[in-house]
Design a protein around this motif. Structure first.
Motif, PDB file in Angstrom:
ATOM      1  N   MET A   1     -14.461  -8.974  31.586  1.00  0.00           N
ATOM      2  CA  MET A   1     -13.163  -9.106  30.896  1.00  0.00           C
ATOM      3  C   MET A   1     -12.157  -8.266  31.430  1.00  0.00           C
ATOM      4  N   ASP A   2     -10.893  -9.088  31.629  1.00  0.00           N
ATOM      5  CA  ASP A   2      -9.511  -8.567  32.139  1.00  0.00           C
ATOM      6  C   ASP A   2      -8.798  -7.571  31.111  1.00  0.00           C
ATOM      7  N   ILE A   3      -8.632  -6.301  31.571  1.00  0.00           N
ATOM      8  CA  ILE A   3      -8.172  -5.210  30.803  1.00  0.00           C
ATOM      9  C   ILE A   3      -6.541  -5.878  30.325  1.00  0.00           C
ATOM     10  N   ARG A   4      -5.923  -6.315  31.357  1.00  0.00           N
ATOM     11  CA  ARG A   4      -4.386  -6.509  31.151  1.00  0.00           C
ATOM     12  C   ARG A   4      -4.108  -7.832  30.278  1.00  0.00           C
ATOM     13  N   ASN A   5      -5.172  -8.629  30.281  1.00  0.00           N
ATOM     14  CA  ASN A   5      -5.097  -9.834  29.363  1.00  0.00           C
ATOM     15  C   ASN A   5      -5.413  -9.256  27.949  1.00  0.00           C
ATOM     16  N   LEU A   6      -6.331  -8.501  27.827  1.00  0.00           N
ATOM     17  CA  LEU A   6      -6.921  -7.936  26.452  1.00  0.00           C
ATOM     18  C   LEU A   6      -5.598  -7.118  26.112  1.00  0.00           C
ATOM     19  N   LYS A   7      -4.907  -6.163  26.768  1.00  0.00           N
ATOM     20  CA  LYS A   7      -3.799  -5.618  26.207  1.00  0.00           C
ATOM     21  C   LYS A   7      -2.658  -6.396  26.007  1.00  0.00           C
ATOM     22  N   SER A   8      -2.462  -7.575  26.408  1.00  0.00           N
ATOM     23  CA  SER A   8      -1.491  -8.326  26.104  1.00  0.00           C
ATOM     24  C   SER A   8      -1.715  -9.026  24.749  1.00  0.00           C
ATOM     25  N   LYS A   9      -2.908  -9.180  24.314  1.00  0.00           N
ATOM     26  CA  LYS A   9      -3.268 -10.076  23.493  1.00  0.00           C
ATOM     27  C   LYS A   9      -3.079  -9.173  21.971  1.00  0.00           C
ATOM     28  N   LEU A  10      -2.596  -9.977  21.011  1.00  0.00           N
ATOM     29  CA  LEU A  10      -2.603  -9.393  19.609  1.00  0.00           C
ATOM     30  C   LEU A  10      -3.739  -8.808  18.837  1.00  0.00           C
ATOM     31  N   LEU A  11      -3.625  -7.836  18.253  1.00  0.00           N
ATOM     32  CA  LEU A  11      -4.914  -7.163  17.653  1.00  0.00           C
ATOM     33  C   LEU A  11      -5.805  -8.043  16.877  1.00  0.00           C
ATOM     34  N   TRP A  12      -4.966  -8.998  15.925  1.00  0.00           N
ATOM     35  CA  TRP A  12      -5.591  -9.537  15.049  1.00  0.00           C
ATOM     36  C   TRP A  12      -6.261 -10.769  15.758  1.00  0.00           C
ATOM     37  N   GLN A  13      -5.896 -11.116  16.851  1.00  0.00           N
ATOM     38  CA  GLN A  13      -6.682 -12.482  17.762  1.00  0.00           C
ATOM     39  C   GLN A  13      -7.591 -12.082  18.376  1.00  0.00           C
ATOM     40  N   MET A  14      -7.902 -10.568  18.410  1.00  0.00           N
ATOM     41  CA  MET A  14      -9.322 -10.225  19.395  1.00  0.00           C
ATOM     42  C   MET A  14     -10.510 -10.455  18.361  1.00  0.00           C
ATOM     43  N   THR A  15     -11.665 -10.581  19.277  1.00  0.00           N
ATOM     44  CA  THR A  15     -12.910 -10.592  18.548  1.00  0.00           C
ATOM     45  C   THR A  15     -13.276  -9.121  18.611  1.00  0.00           C
ATOM     46  N   GLY A  16     -14.294  -8.758  17.685  1.00  0.00           N
ATOM     47  CA  GLY A  16     -14.650  -7.402  17.693  1.00  0.00           C
ATOM     48  C   GLY A  16     -15.546  -6.827  19.029  1.00  0.00           C
ATOM     49  N   GLU A  17     -15.881  -7.868  19.697  1.00  0.00           N
ATOM     50  CA  GLU A  17     -16.487  -7.297  21.113  1.00  0.00           C
ATOM     51  C   GLU A  17     -15.497  -6.782  22.028  1.00  0.00           C
ATOM     52  N   GLU A  18     -14.122  -7.802  21.859  1.00  0.00           N
ATOM     53  CA  GLU A  18     -13.072  -7.565  22.907  1.00  0.00           C
ATOM     54  C   GLU A  18     -12.179  -6.288  22.580  1.00  0.00           C
ATOM     55  N   PHE A  19     -12.266  -5.820  21.235  1.00  0.00           N
ATOM     56  CA  PHE A  19     -11.553  -4.885  20.850  1.00  0.00           C
ATOM     57  C   PHE A  19     -12.362  -3.406  21.161  1.00  0.00           C
ATOM     58  N   LEU A  20     -13.729  -3.521  21.075  1.00  0.00           N
ATOM     59  CA  LEU A  20     -14.572  -2.228  21.209  1.00  0.00           C
ATOM     60  C   LEU A  20     -14.442  -2.206  22.842  1.00  0.00           C
ATOM     61  N   TYR A  21     -14.428  -3.328  23.661  1.00  0.00           N
ATOM     62  CA  TYR A  21     -14.347  -3.274  25.036  1.00  0.00           C
ATOM     63  C   TYR A  21     -13.146  -2.622  25.522  1.00  0.00           C
ATOM     64  N   LEU A  22     -11.951  -2.993  24.911  1.00  0.00           N
ATOM     65  CA  LEU A  22     -10.919  -2.356  25.362  1.00  0.00           C
ATOM     66  C   LEU A  22     -10.658  -0.897  24.805  1.00  0.00           C
ATOM     67  N   GLN A  23     -11.140  -0.640  23.581  1.00  0.00           N
ATOM     68  CA  GLN A  23     -11.408   0.685  22.978  1.00  0.00           C
ATOM     69  C   GLN A  23     -12.019   1.783  24.128  1.00  0.00           C
TER      70      GLN A  23
END
Length: 100
Positions: A1-23
């Motif tokens: 997963m690309d962190i830059r893309n995740l950081k630009s994504k709105l929180l409500w659009q993330m999956t649980g997996e993406e959110f945990l990965y970013l965290q």
């Protein structure tokens, strides 16, 4: 997963997996020092604010204001009353370490 893309994504659009990965990994990917916040003074407004600050009734707050004990903490412009909460508690002797 690309962190830059995740950081630009709105929180409500993330999956649980993406959110945990970013965290778990987002903090280590880009090291930025935490911003140092200047201590801000807490203010209360009006007689009602004084009453809430001291936990008393509005008539008692009026008596506290008229007594002159917290005059150094009060700025009054016309009918507008602004009170530095920290200083008012200190002047009234309610602050920890203060005299009663």
């Amino acid at each position: 997963m690309d962190i830059r893309n995740l950081k630009s994504k709105l929180l409500w659009q993330m999956t649980g997996e993406e959110f945990l990965y970013l965290q778990q990994n987002g903090e280590h990917a880009e090291q930025h020092p935490a911003p140092v916040l200047a201590l801000q003074k807490r203010h209360v407004y009006g007689i009602r604010g004084i009453a809430e600050l001291f936990g008393c009734s509005i008539p008692t707050a009026n008596r506290i204001k008229r007594s002159g004990r917290i005059d150094k903490a009060i700025t009054q412009i016309g009918r507008k009353i602004i009170v530095d909460a920290e200083l008012a508690l200190e002047l009234a002797g309610r602050k920890t370490g203060g005299r009663r």
